[in-house]
Design a protein around this motif. Sequence first.
Motif, PDB file in Angstrom:
ATOM      1  N   TYR A  78     -20.411   2.573  24.265  1.00 42.48           N
ATOM      2  CA  TYR A  78     -21.372   2.326  25.334  1.00 42.48           C
ATOM      3  C   TYR A  78     -21.117   0.948  25.931  1.00 42.48           C
ATOM      4  N   ARG A  79     -20.968  -0.015  25.042  1.00 45.27           N
ATOM      5  CA  ARG A  79     -20.691  -1.382  25.495  1.00 45.27           C
ATOM      6  C   ARG A  79     -20.127  -2.191  24.343  1.00 45.27           C
ATOM      7  N   ILE A  80     -19.138  -3.027  24.649  1.00 43.29           N
ATOM      8  CA  ILE A  80     -18.600  -3.979  23.675  1.00 43.29           C
ATOM      9  C   ILE A  80     -19.145  -5.352  24.004  1.00 43.29           C
ATOM     10  N   THR A  81     -19.745  -6.009  23.044  1.00 44.03           N
ATOM     11  CA  THR A  81     -20.334  -7.322  23.301  1.00 44.03           C
ATOM     12  C   THR A  81     -19.360  -8.459  22.994  1.00 44.03           C
ATOM     13  N   LYS A  82     -18.438  -8.218  22.083  1.00 44.74           N
ATOM     14  CA  LYS A  82     -17.484  -9.258  21.740  1.00 44.74           C
ATOM     15  C   LYS A  82     -16.250  -8.632  21.104  1.00 44.74           C
ATOM     16  N   MET A  83     -15.088  -9.207  21.417  1.00 40.73           N
ATOM     17  CA  MET A  83     -13.851  -8.860  20.722  1.00 40.73           C
ATOM     18  C   MET A  83     -13.243 -10.144  20.186  1.00 40.73           C
ATOM     19  N   VAL A 107     -15.154   4.440  16.871  1.00 34.45           N
ATOM     20  CA  VAL A 107     -14.380   3.562  17.749  1.00 34.45           C
ATOM     21  C   VAL A 107     -13.057   3.228  17.084  1.00 34.45           C
ATOM     22  N   GLN A 108     -11.986   3.241  17.858  1.00 33.73           N
ATOM     23  CA  GLN A 108     -10.664   2.874  17.355  1.00 33.73           C
ATOM     24  C   GLN A 108     -10.182   1.633  18.091  1.00 33.73           C
ATOM     25  N   GLY A 156     -28.451  -0.522  16.702  1.00 34.60           N
ATOM     26  CA  GLY A 156     -27.820  -1.778  17.068  1.00 34.60           C
ATOM     27  C   GLY A 156     -26.307  -1.727  17.031  1.00 34.60           C
ATOM     28  N   PRO A 157     -25.654  -2.800  17.423  1.00 34.47           N
ATOM     29  CA  PRO A 157     -24.187  -2.846  17.479  1.00 34.47           C
ATOM     30  C   PRO A 157     -23.552  -2.690  16.106  1.00 34.47           C
ATOM     31  N   MET A 158     -22.352  -2.144  16.114  1.00 36.96           N
ATOM     32  CA  MET A 158     -21.588  -1.959  14.893  1.00 36.96           C
ATOM     33  C   MET A 158     -20.282  -2.739  15.002  1.00 36.96           C
TER      34      MET A 158
END
Length: 122
Positions: free
Chosen positions: A29-34, A2-3, A107-109
């Motif tokens: 796939y999905r972003i949970t938080k920025m 991801v960039q 899990g999320p990265m």
Amino acid sequence: HVQLAESGGGSVQAGGFLRLSCAASGKIYRITKMSWYRQAPGKERELVSEFFSDGGTRCQSSVQGRCGVSGDNPLSTMTLQLDSLKPEDTAVYYCNAIVVVLGLLGGPMEFWGDGTLVTVSA
């Protein structure tokens, strides 16, 4: 995988405003938080604002009342507007994203942008 591409930094006079944007790309796939973090010279990196995939937002106390955060749905782009700028807002601002990566288990990265410099002059 991801960039994160940050834009909007530069020099601003005190009392002005800044608008920073962060756009994510890659195997998402999905972003949970920025989030936006910042690091001033000689100081530790600190959290500035958060935007959640459900539309929730949070600004830290140091910028409370001067901070506006927005993002799209599904989340891939986030914008921070910071008003009434002060010299102490001078810092390198970093975008951060918590991402569920396509094709990866576990899990999320967490990913970071390279940072964009904001300089506020008195």
